[in-house]
Scaffold this motif. Structure first.
Motif, PDB file in Angstrom:
ATOM      1  N   MET A 158       1.082  -1.398  -0.172  1.00  0.00           N
ATOM      2  CA  MET A 158       0.146  -0.072   0.213  1.00  0.00           C
ATOM      3  C   MET A 158       1.001   0.965  -0.259  1.00  0.00           C
ATOM      4  N   SER A 159       0.583   2.607  -1.104  1.00  0.00           N
ATOM      5  CA  SER A 159       1.172   3.155  -0.888  1.00  0.00           C
ATOM      6  C   SER A 159       1.209   4.301   0.265  1.00  0.00           C
ATOM      7  N   GLU A 160       2.889   4.743   0.887  1.00  0.00           N
ATOM      8  CA  GLU A 160       2.391   5.621   1.808  1.00  0.00           C
ATOM      9  C   GLU A 160       1.508   6.772   1.586  1.00  0.00           C
ATOM     10  N   ARG A 161       0.914   6.924   2.864  1.00  0.00           N
ATOM     11  CA  ARG A 161       0.132   8.207   3.125  1.00  0.00           C
ATOM     12  C   ARG A 161       0.005   9.214   2.941  1.00  0.00           C
ATOM     13  N   THR A 162      -0.198  10.291   2.071  1.00  0.00           N
ATOM     14  CA  THR A 162       0.376  11.251   1.791  1.00  0.00           C
ATOM     15  C   THR A 162      -0.341  12.717   2.663  1.00  0.00           C
ATOM     16  N   GLN A 163       0.861  13.387   3.911  1.00  0.00           N
ATOM     17  CA  GLN A 163      -0.242  14.336   4.194  1.00  0.00           C
ATOM     18  C   GLN A 163      -0.401  15.330   3.519  1.00  0.00           C
ATOM     19  N   THR A 164      -1.557  15.970   3.852  1.00  0.00           N
ATOM     20  CA  THR A 164      -2.384  16.794   3.221  1.00  0.00           C
ATOM     21  C   THR A 164      -2.131  18.666   4.851  1.00  0.00           C
ATOM     22  N   ARG A 165      -2.280  19.905   4.091  1.00  0.00           N
ATOM     23  CA  ARG A 165      -2.520  20.226   4.687  1.00  0.00           C
ATOM     24  C   ARG A 165      -4.210  20.180   5.462  1.00  0.00           C
ATOM     25  N   SER A 166      -5.521  20.185   4.339  1.00  0.00           N
ATOM     26  CA  SER A 166      -6.446  20.487   4.338  1.00  0.00           C
ATOM     27  C   SER A 166      -7.448  19.241   5.087  1.00  0.00           C
ATOM     28  N   PRO A 167      -7.844  20.789   6.704  1.00  0.00           N
ATOM     29  CA  PRO A 167      -8.797  19.686   7.199  1.00  0.00           C
ATOM     30  C   PRO A 167      -9.131  18.859   6.569  1.00  0.00           C
ATOM     31  N   ILE A 168      -9.270  17.064   7.383  1.00  0.00           N
ATOM     32  CA  ILE A 168     -10.484  15.935   7.034  1.00  0.00           C
ATOM     33  C   ILE A 168     -11.452  15.627   7.199  1.00  0.00           C
ATOM     34  N   ILE A 169     -12.052  16.531   8.219  1.00  0.00           N
ATOM     35  CA  ILE A 169     -13.541  16.568   8.870  1.00  0.00           C
ATOM     36  C   ILE A 169     -13.689  18.138   8.488  1.00  0.00           C
ATOM     37  N   VAL A 170     -14.746  18.493   7.974  1.00  0.00           N
ATOM     38  CA  VAL A 170     -15.224  19.663   8.040  1.00  0.00           C
ATOM     39  C   VAL A 170     -16.845  19.947   8.339  1.00  0.00           C
ATOM     40  N   ALA A 171     -17.411  20.906   9.468  1.00  0.00           N
ATOM     41  CA  ALA A 171     -18.997  20.594   9.361  1.00  0.00           C
ATOM     42  C   ALA A 171     -19.478  22.113  10.108  1.00  0.00           C
ATOM     43  N   ASP A 172     -19.581  23.226   8.879  1.00  0.00           N
ATOM     44  CA  ASP A 172     -20.224  24.002   9.018  1.00  0.00           C
ATOM     45  C   ASP A 172     -21.300  24.300   9.059  1.00  0.00           C
ATOM     46  N   ASN A 173     -22.265  24.110  10.744  1.00  0.00           N
ATOM     47  CA  ASN A 173     -23.317  25.424  10.826  1.00  0.00           C
ATOM     48  C   ASN A 173     -24.388  24.248  10.355  1.00  0.00           C
ATOM     49  N   LEU A 174     -23.899  22.876  10.951  1.00  0.00           N
ATOM     50  CA  LEU A 174     -24.015  21.311  10.895  1.00  0.00           C
ATOM     51  C   LEU A 174     -25.219  21.457  11.986  1.00  0.00           C
ATOM     52  N   GLU A 175     -26.159  20.854  11.873  1.00  0.00           N
ATOM     53  CA  GLU A 175     -27.421  20.862  11.852  1.00  0.00           C
ATOM     54  C   GLU A 175     -28.271  19.869  12.111  1.00  0.00           C
ATOM     55  N   LYS A 176     -28.925  19.019  12.933  1.00  0.00           N
ATOM     56  CA  LYS A 176     -29.886  18.158  13.195  1.00  0.00           C
ATOM     57  C   LYS A 176     -31.369  18.997  14.274  1.00  0.00           C
ATOM     58  N   ASN A 213      -3.599   5.346  16.142  1.00  0.00           N
ATOM     59  CA  ASN A 213      -2.699   7.253  15.562  1.00  0.00           C
ATOM     60  C   ASN A 213      -1.471   7.279  15.813  1.00  0.00           C
ATOM     61  N   ARG A 214      -0.522   7.026  16.415  1.00  0.00           N
ATOM     62  CA  ARG A 214       0.376   7.684  16.043  1.00  0.00           C
ATOM     63  C   ARG A 214       1.230   7.244  14.970  1.00  0.00           C
ATOM     64  N   GLU A 215       0.704   5.416  14.732  1.00  0.00           N
ATOM     65  CA  GLU A 215       1.902   5.545  14.069  1.00  0.00           C
ATOM     66  C   GLU A 215       1.630   5.024  12.779  1.00  0.00           C
ATOM     67  N   ARG A 216       0.077   4.769  12.734  1.00  0.00           N
ATOM     68  CA  ARG A 216      -0.464   5.006  11.235  1.00  0.00           C
ATOM     69  C   ARG A 216      -1.255   6.878  10.898  1.00  0.00           C
ATOM     70  N   ARG A 217      -1.191   7.215  11.541  1.00  0.00           N
ATOM     71  CA  ARG A 217      -1.919   8.874  10.923  1.00  0.00           C
ATOM     72  C   ARG A 217      -3.275   8.661  11.161  1.00  0.00           C
ATOM     73  N   THR A 218      -3.831   7.909  11.723  1.00  0.00           N
ATOM     74  CA  THR A 218      -5.512   7.264  11.293  1.00  0.00           C
ATOM     75  C   THR A 218      -6.007   8.428  12.356  1.00  0.00           C
ATOM     76  N   THR A 219      -6.564   9.605  11.779  1.00  0.00           N
ATOM     77  CA  THR A 219      -8.265  10.374  12.119  1.00  0.00           C
ATOM     78  C   THR A 219      -8.755   9.683  13.046  1.00  0.00           C
ATOM     79  N   ILE A 220      -9.012   9.813  14.771  1.00  0.00           N
ATOM     80  CA  ILE A 220     -10.056   9.141  15.640  1.00  0.00           C
ATOM     81  C   ILE A 220     -11.142  10.489  15.888  1.00  0.00           C
TER      82      ILE A 220
END
Ligand SMILES: Nc1ncnc2c1ncn2[C@@H]1O[C@H](COP(=O)(O)OP(=O)(O)OP(=O)(O)O)[C@@H](O)[C@H]1O
Ligand SMILES: [Mg+2]
Length: 328
Positions: free
Chosen positions: A1-19, A198-205
């Protein structure tokens, strides 16, 4: 599996999310605003504790993040996708565990569930083997590998659930109360595993839990919601600084004290280990420990006392029960 590329942009963005849920129909329908406009940004590799009292809106928010609930308002993007719209596509990048539910097949042995998930997630044979080997070892699955899921103990099933959620090596892991009901050993195994992920694979949790020691051990940042509203967003240290005026004093009396003499304004009696000791919670700006000891002298002869660090649990209690202001 290829190395995960580090992006700068956020992985989750909620904007005025409502339910808003509706109970009943027509004129009699009652509106339940479970999540009020909530904005949240999560960077790749963060380990977020998503906290709040029962009914705060945590699971509802999580369901919107993973696409099983459509928001009533606002927007949410997870890894650039709109969850409710791109649910299948997102599922390939997402691992989900609901502590209260199972994603395994109840009557099938664990191993068979994984074979099905392999097909569903389109994992190739080589990747499957490699990942399974790692998971079996880290989560110690081999002893109950052939057991039907319905016969597994809660701790075994939870380890099985984690493996199922990570089989396709997702970038994001969403966990809704994964340590609920686990004994201390199982809990610590699960925590160790999550920390490594989280620490080794940098999985967002993103983790919800009512166990504050989960949070103290794991989370780099916490988001607290109450009644669908975000009350705090920052590190545990940051929260402790902001509520730093909180302190606790543990006092043991020689004999059972007169409890009435301990009911003092501004000093809260939190708990007792036995009938001679008491944990007192107070504001450091209001009292010093000698002042408290002086005040409770009427209750009985003091044998011993010690200062307690304001633990996260104490802080959260104040946050949940208070008016939401953090004494800035
Ligand atoms: N499908 C639904 N229909 C109607 N109301 C709902 C539904 N799901 C949740 N709610 C309501 O929305 C509010 C938030 O519920 P939610 O499950 O998100 O809370 P939570 O923070 O996960 O709580 P807990 O810690 O108890 O799991 C509650 O008042 C709940 O009764
Ligand atoms: Mg919930």
């Amino acid at each position: 599996m290829s190395e995960r590329t580090q992006t700068r942009s956020p992985i989750i963005v909620a904007d005025n999310l409502e339910k808003t849920f509706f109970r009943g129909r027509g004129r009699k329908a009652v509106q339940i605003p479970a999540v009020k406009p909530l904005s949240l940004t999560v960077e790749p590799g963060e380990f977020i504790g998503f906290l709040g009292p029962n009914g705060a809106g945590k699971s509802t928010t999580i369901k919107m993040l993973i696409g099983i609930l459509e928001p009533s308002g606002g927007t949410v993007h997870v890894d650039g996708l709109i969850p409710a719209k791109h649910r299948v596509h997102l599922a390939l990048r997402l691992g989900v565990v609901f502590g209260q539910r199972t994603q395994l097949w109840w009557d099938l042995p664990l191993l068979e569930s994984y074979r099905l998930l392999k097909v569903m997630y389109r994992v190739n044979e080589a990747d499957y083997r490699r990942q399974m080997e790692t998971l079996v070892e880290l989560l110690d699955l081999s002893s109950f590998w052939h057991t039907p899921v319905r016969q597994l103990s809660l701790g075994q099933r939870m380890r099985g659930e984690l493996a199922a959620a990570l089989l396709h090596r997702p970038k994001i892991l969403v966990l809704d109360e994964p340590t609920i009901g686990l004994d201390v050993t199982a809990k610590s195994d699960v925590r160790r595993f999550l920390l490594r992920e989280n620490r080794e694979r940098r999985t967002t949790i993103v983790l919800t839990t009512h166990d504050m020691s989960d949070v103290e051990e794991l989370c780099t940042r916490i988001v607290v919601i109450n009644q669908g509203i975000k009350m705090f967003d920052g590190t545990v240290n940051h929260l402790e600084e902001r509520t730093g005026a909180l302190s606790a004093l543990h006092v043991t009396f020689q004999t059972t004290p007169l409890w009435d003499a301990i009911n003092l304004p501004g000093i809260e009696h939190l708990s007792s280990d036995d009938d001679r000791s008491v944990l007192l919670h107070y504001n450091r700006r209001q009292f010093t420990p000698p002042q408290i000891l002086e005040q409770i002298r009427e209750a009985g002869r003091i044998e011993d006392f010690r200062m307690e660090e304001p633990r996260l649990e104490l802080i959260m209690r104040t946050l949940y029960e208070g008016d939401g202001r953090l004494g800035e």
